[in-house]
Scaffold this active site. Sequence first.
Site, PDB file in Angstrom:
ATOM      1  N   LYS A   1       0.863  -1.584  -0.472  1.00 49.46           N
ATOM      2  CA  LYS A   1      -0.114   0.377   0.106  1.00 49.46           C
ATOM      3  C   LYS A   1       0.550   1.304  -0.151  1.00 49.46           C
ATOM      4  CE  LYS A   1      -3.457  -2.021   2.202  1.00 49.46           C
ATOM      5  NZ  LYS A   1      -4.094  -2.084   3.764  1.00 49.46           N
TER       6      LYS A   1
ATOM      7  N   GLN B   1      -4.751  -1.188   9.661  1.00 46.06           N
ATOM      8  CA  GLN B   1      -4.535  -2.477   9.237  1.00 46.06           C
ATOM      9  C   GLN B   1      -5.835  -3.457   9.761  1.00 46.06           C
ATOM     10  OE1 GLN B   1      -3.574  -3.187   5.611  1.00 46.06           O
ATOM     11  NE2 GLN B   1      -4.215  -5.432   6.165  1.00 46.06           N
TER      12      GLN B   1
ATOM     13  N   ASP C   1     -11.637   3.026   3.863  1.00 46.47           N
ATOM     14  CA  ASP C   1     -11.510   1.691   3.661  1.00 46.47           C
ATOM     15  C   ASP C   1     -12.742   1.526   3.579  1.00 46.47           C
ATOM     16  OD1 ASP C   1      -9.808  -0.293   4.111  1.00 46.47           O
ATOM     17  OD2 ASP C   1      -9.314  -0.033   6.555  1.00 46.47           O
TER      18      ASP C   1
HETATM   19  N1  GUN Z   1      -7.135  -6.660   6.138  1.00 39.30           N
HETATM   20  C1  GUN Z   1      -7.731  -7.105   4.947  1.00 39.30           C
HETATM   21  N2  GUN Z   1      -8.072  -6.185   3.815  1.00 39.30           N
HETATM   22  C2  GUN Z   1      -8.472  -5.210   4.739  1.00 39.30           C
HETATM   23  C3  GUN Z   1      -8.864  -4.087   4.132  1.00 39.30           C
HETATM   24  O1  GUN Z   1      -9.428  -4.195   2.923  1.00 39.30           O
HETATM   25  N3  GUN Z   1      -8.260  -3.328   4.878  1.00 39.30           N
HETATM   26  C4  GUN Z   1      -8.177  -3.028   5.904  1.00 39.30           C
HETATM   27  N4  GUN Z   1      -8.465  -2.021   7.050  1.00 39.30           N
HETATM   28  N5  GUN Z   1      -7.913  -4.395   7.003  1.00 39.30           N
HETATM   29  C5  GUN Z   1      -7.425  -5.616   5.874  1.00 39.30           C
END
Ligand code: GUN
Length: 296
Positions: free
Chosen positions: A54, A98, A121
Amino acid sequence: MTAAIIDGKAFAAKVRGEVAAHVARLKEEHGIQPGLAVVLVGEDPASQVYVSSKGKSTVEVGMKSVEHKLPADTSEADLLALIARLNADSSIHGILVQLPLPGHLNSELVINSIDPAKDVDGFHISNVGLLGTGQKSMVPCTPLGCLMMLRDHHGSLAGLNAVVVGRSNIVGKPMAQLLLGDSCTVTIAHSRTKDLAAVCRGADILVAAVGRPEMITGDMVKPGATVIDVGINRIERDGKGKLVGDVHFDSAKEVAGAITPVPGGVGPMTIACLLANTLTACCRANGLPEPKGLTA
Ligand code: GUN
């Protein structure tokens, strides 16, 4: 007939290109640089890979990337204090915590402490409610990526029968809301659905997000349907590790009109949509027009 393959990798590269062009214009015309903060608590190896990927993509499109890596035993109070600082920081337009968080932390409490306007998100309860009532919100990245691919393939989705297999808060439920917003007739199916195969065979658009390797087979697909495979499952086959989706690709592609592969389908779209959401949040925060084609 063999299905057209929907190339998520190429589509995601196009979306990232559009985001980068918009970011460059924001800098040039307004002196603004969108900023994304990612918070990782603990050392889960898969999460570490996601977070570094990311960060790399964020920098590549010209945005500011901030990573906060906290030890696994971080207290809830310390995590909430960090989020409060990021909420107040005007150079940060998007905040992503995350998941999963270590067990001693209350994920709902933590997510709901993020400023909803910075919740890239789309997991904050306010954004969930706004999406559910058809109002402007931040939309979860994976379903947004699926929607973009479907719009690109079909043009209008109005009147199509859509079946979403899976009822998670992260994918299934928001996916269903987005398809409803585009005037599909939507069914949410799940592991307890009676005669799942018959329900799936009614779908012009079939979205598989159940987390079970190759569960959706060709006999469950309506001829000519568009199949979107959200699953990413690591399995052992012939003594080797392999990534497969929730769809049995080889049988489904003989029946479907179009299908996303795994890998290279939905996966790359998730990070592209995270960048799109960060750009959208930045534009909204500054009272500027939102990027076209990058929102729901
Ligand atoms: N862990 C796995 N996929 C995601 C996601 O799309 N967002 C977040 N914050 N954590 C994740």
